[in-house]
Design a protein around this motif. Structure first.
Motif, PDB file in Angstrom:
ATOM      1  N   SER A 102       0.833  -1.207   0.000  1.00  0.00           N
ATOM      2  CA  SER A 102       0.000   0.000   0.000  1.00  0.00           C
ATOM      3  C   SER A 102       0.868   1.258   0.000  1.00  0.00           C
ATOM      4  O   SER A 102       0.524   2.253  -0.654  1.00  0.00           O
ATOM      5  CB  SER A 102      -0.935  -0.002   1.207  1.00  0.00           C
ATOM      6  N   LEU A 103       1.984   1.215   0.674  1.00  0.00           N
ATOM      7  CA  LEU A 103       2.902   2.350   0.684  1.00  0.00           C
ATOM      8  C   LEU A 103       3.574   2.513  -0.688  1.00  0.00           C
ATOM      9  O   LEU A 103       3.777   3.628  -1.158  1.00  0.00           O
ATOM     10  CB  LEU A 103       3.942   2.170   1.791  1.00  0.00           C
ATOM     11  N   ALA A 104       3.895   1.394  -1.332  1.00  0.00           N
ATOM     12  CA  ALA A 104       4.491   1.435  -2.671  1.00  0.00           C
ATOM     13  C   ALA A 104       3.500   2.016  -3.681  1.00  0.00           C
ATOM     14  O   ALA A 104       3.875   2.811  -4.548  1.00  0.00           O
ATOM     15  CB  ALA A 104       4.929   0.037  -3.098  1.00  0.00           C
ATOM     16  N   ARG A 105       2.220   1.643  -3.563  1.00  0.00           N
ATOM     17  CA  ARG A 105       1.188   2.201  -4.450  1.00  0.00           C
ATOM     18  C   ARG A 105       1.008   3.696  -4.213  1.00  0.00           C
ATOM     19  O   ARG A 105       0.810   4.473  -5.145  1.00  0.00           O
ATOM     20  CB  ARG A 105      -0.141   1.474  -4.257  1.00  0.00           C
ATOM     21  N   ALA A 106       1.082   4.100  -2.954  1.00  0.00           N
ATOM     22  CA  ALA A 106       0.955   5.520  -2.632  1.00  0.00           C
ATOM     23  C   ALA A 106       2.134   6.315  -3.203  1.00  0.00           C
ATOM     24  O   ALA A 106       1.953   7.422  -3.720  1.00  0.00           O
ATOM     25  CB  ALA A 106       0.868   5.718  -1.121  1.00  0.00           C
ATOM     26  N   ALA A 107       3.322   5.752  -3.139  1.00  0.00           N
ATOM     27  CA  ALA A 107       4.498   6.426  -3.699  1.00  0.00           C
ATOM     28  C   ALA A 107       4.391   6.520  -5.224  1.00  0.00           C
ATOM     29  O   ALA A 107       4.727   7.551  -5.815  1.00  0.00           O
ATOM     30  CB  ALA A 107       5.771   5.685  -3.304  1.00  0.00           C
ATOM     31  N   ALA A 108       3.906   5.464  -5.852  1.00  0.00           N
ATOM     32  CA  ALA A 108       3.720   5.495  -7.309  1.00  0.00           C
ATOM     33  C   ALA A 108       2.621   6.479  -7.692  1.00  0.00           C
ATOM     34  O   ALA A 108       2.653   7.049  -8.791  1.00  0.00           O
ATOM     35  CB  ALA A 108       3.379   4.098  -7.823  1.00  0.00           C
ATOM     36  N   GLY A 109       1.666   6.700  -6.816  1.00  0.00           N
ATOM     37  CA  GLY A 109       0.585   7.644  -7.081  1.00  0.00           C
ATOM     38  C   GLY A 109       1.030   9.092  -7.056  1.00  0.00           C
ATOM     39  O   GLY A 109       0.299   9.974  -7.499  1.00  0.00           O
ATOM     40  N   LEU A 110       2.226   9.351  -6.539  1.00  0.00           N
ATOM     41  CA  LEU A 110       2.744  10.716  -6.529  1.00  0.00           C
ATOM     42  C   LEU A 110       3.193  11.167  -7.919  1.00  0.00           C
ATOM     43  O   LEU A 110       3.319  12.354  -8.178  1.00  0.00           O
ATOM     44  CB  LEU A 110       3.916  10.831  -5.548  1.00  0.00           C
ATOM     45  N   VAL A 111       3.459  10.212  -8.795  1.00  0.00           N
ATOM     46  CA  VAL A 111       3.863  10.531 -10.164  1.00  0.00           C
ATOM     47  C   VAL A 111       2.593  10.739 -10.984  1.00  0.00           C
ATOM     48  O   VAL A 111       1.718   9.883 -11.030  1.00  0.00           O
ATOM     49  CB  VAL A 111       4.715   9.390 -10.767  1.00  0.00           C
ATOM     50  N   HIS A 112       2.475  11.908 -11.617  1.00  0.00           N
ATOM     51  CA  HIS A 112       1.273  12.245 -12.382  1.00  0.00           C
ATOM     52  C   HIS A 112       1.597  12.359 -13.859  1.00  0.00           C
ATOM     53  O   HIS A 112       2.632  12.906 -14.236  1.00  0.00           O
ATOM     54  CB  HIS A 112       0.666  13.566 -11.895  1.00  0.00           C
ATOM     55  N   TYR A 113       0.688  11.855 -14.673  1.00  0.00           N
ATOM     56  CA  TYR A 113       0.829  11.989 -16.123  1.00  0.00           C
ATOM     57  C   TYR A 113       0.284  13.346 -16.539  1.00  0.00           C
ATOM     58  O   TYR A 113      -0.737  13.799 -16.049  1.00  0.00           O
ATOM     59  CB  TYR A 113       0.049  10.883 -16.840  1.00  0.00           C
ATOM     60  N   ARG A 114       0.964  13.991 -17.453  1.00  0.00           N
ATOM     61  CA  ARG A 114       0.491  15.234 -18.069  1.00  0.00           C
ATOM     62  C   ARG A 114      -0.073  14.853 -19.432  1.00  0.00           C
ATOM     63  O   ARG A 114       0.666  14.655 -20.384  1.00  0.00           O
ATOM     64  CB  ARG A 114       1.627  16.249 -18.224  1.00  0.00           C
ATOM     65  N   TRP A 115      -1.370  14.724 -19.492  1.00  0.00           N
ATOM     66  CA  TRP A 115      -2.014  14.119 -20.659  1.00  0.00           C
ATOM     67  C   TRP A 115      -2.008  14.998 -21.898  1.00  0.00           C
ATOM     68  O   TRP A 115      -2.220  14.507 -22.999  1.00  0.00           O
ATOM     69  CB  TRP A 115      -3.435  13.686 -20.303  1.00  0.00           C
ATOM     70  N   ILE A 116      -1.740  16.285 -21.753  1.00  0.00           N
ATOM     71  CA  ILE A 116      -1.748  17.150 -22.930  1.00  0.00           C
ATOM     72  C   ILE A 116      -0.600  16.766 -23.877  1.00  0.00           C
ATOM     73  O   ILE A 116      -0.782  16.737 -25.101  1.00  0.00           O
ATOM     74  CB  ILE A 116      -1.703  18.649 -22.549  1.00  0.00           C
ATOM     75  N   GLY A 117       0.551  16.440 -23.351  1.00  0.00           N
ATOM     76  CA  GLY A 117       1.676  16.012 -24.189  1.00  0.00           C
ATOM     77  C   GLY A 117       1.391  14.701 -24.889  1.00  0.00           C
ATOM     78  O   GLY A 117       1.653  14.541 -26.090  1.00  0.00           O
ATOM     79  N   TRP A 118       0.843  13.744 -24.148  1.00  0.00           N
ATOM     80  CA  TRP A 118       0.504  12.443 -24.740  1.00  0.00           C
ATOM     81  C   TRP A 118      -0.583  12.614 -25.806  1.00  0.00           C
ATOM     82  O   TRP A 118      -0.526  11.990 -26.866  1.00  0.00           O
ATOM     83  CB  TRP A 118       0.019  11.470 -23.661  1.00  0.00           C
ATOM     84  N   ALA A 119      -1.570  13.460 -25.522  1.00  0.00           N
ATOM     85  CA  ALA A 119      -2.663  13.675 -26.474  1.00  0.00           C
ATOM     86  C   ALA A 119      -2.156  14.326 -27.749  1.00  0.00           C
ATOM     87  O   ALA A 119      -2.582  13.957 -28.851  1.00  0.00           O
ATOM     88  CB  ALA A 119      -3.757  14.526 -25.838  1.00  0.00           C
ATOM     89  N   MET A 120      -1.250  15.290 -27.626  1.00  0.00           N
ATOM     90  CA  MET A 120      -0.696  15.929 -28.820  1.00  0.00           C
ATOM     91  C   MET A 120       0.076  14.928 -29.666  1.00  0.00           C
ATOM     92  O   MET A 120      -0.017  14.933 -30.900  1.00  0.00           O
ATOM     93  CB  MET A 120       0.208  17.099 -28.420  1.00  0.00           C
ATOM     94  N   LEU A 121       0.823  14.059 -29.024  1.00  0.00           N
ATOM     95  CA  LEU A 121       1.579  13.039 -29.762  1.00  0.00           C
ATOM     96  C   LEU A 121       0.642  12.078 -30.489  1.00  0.00           C
ATOM     97  O   LEU A 121       0.817  11.804 -31.687  1.00  0.00           O
ATOM     98  CB  LEU A 121       2.487  12.262 -28.806  1.00  0.00           C
ATOM     99  N   LEU A 122      -0.345  11.565 -29.774  1.00  0.00           N
ATOM    100  CA  LEU A 122      -1.266  10.610 -30.396  1.00  0.00           C
ATOM    101  C   LEU A 122      -2.112  11.264 -31.474  1.00  0.00           C
ATOM    102  O   LEU A 122      -2.344  10.662 -32.538  1.00  0.00           O
ATOM    103  CB  LEU A 122      -2.162   9.969 -29.325  1.00  0.00           C
TER     104      LEU A 122
END
Length: 133
Positions: free
Chosen positions: A97-117
């Motif tokens: 649960s702590l590992a999942r919480a730490a991974a949850g701190l990383v956020h995707y910025r979807w505007i860059g991914w959307a522009m690429l796709l």
């Protein structure tokens, strides 16, 4: 140049802009774009975007479609790699649960991914269909 060529050119330029846009936000470190994620993959993306610009300007629809599909799969591969890397980076933490919480701190910025796709899809669909002879 016809309107399909301009559309392909817009798609290739969207790819170039999307690669420079933030794609991942890491706490304390900040935003990362394609060059920060993996310089080798970013080089391939930009070489293919340049090839897409050439194909759009010269009117080579088959090459434009090939570059679009290649970019599309490369972007999906990168998205999957980032997802698995983020979730695997904190596997050293013994509490899941702590590992999942730490991974949850990383956020995707979807505007860059959307522009690429979106750029890749525009390149795919702007290529002229071959006439059967």
């Amino acid at each position: 140049m016809n309107s399909r060529n301009y559309l392909g050119l817009v798609g290739a330029l969207l790819l170039a802009a999307g690669g420079l846009s933030p794609m991942v936000h890491l706490p304390i470190i900040g935003n990362w774009n394609y060059w920060d994620l993996h310089p080798g993959l970013a080089t391939v993306v930009y070489v293919l975007a340049a090839l897409g610009i050439f194909a759009a300007i010269s009117g080579k629809g088959g090459l434009l479609k090939f570059v679009g599909w290649t970019e599309f799969f490369l972007i999906l591969l990168t998205l999957a790699a980032v997802y698995f890397k983020v979730n695997d980076s904190f596997s050293f933490i013994p509490l899941k649960s702590l590992a999942r919480a730490a991974a949850g701190l990383v956020h995707y910025r979807w505007i860059g991914w959307a522009m690429l796709l979106l750029g890749a899809l525009i390149m795919i669909f702007s290529a002229k269909k071959q006439k059967a002879s």
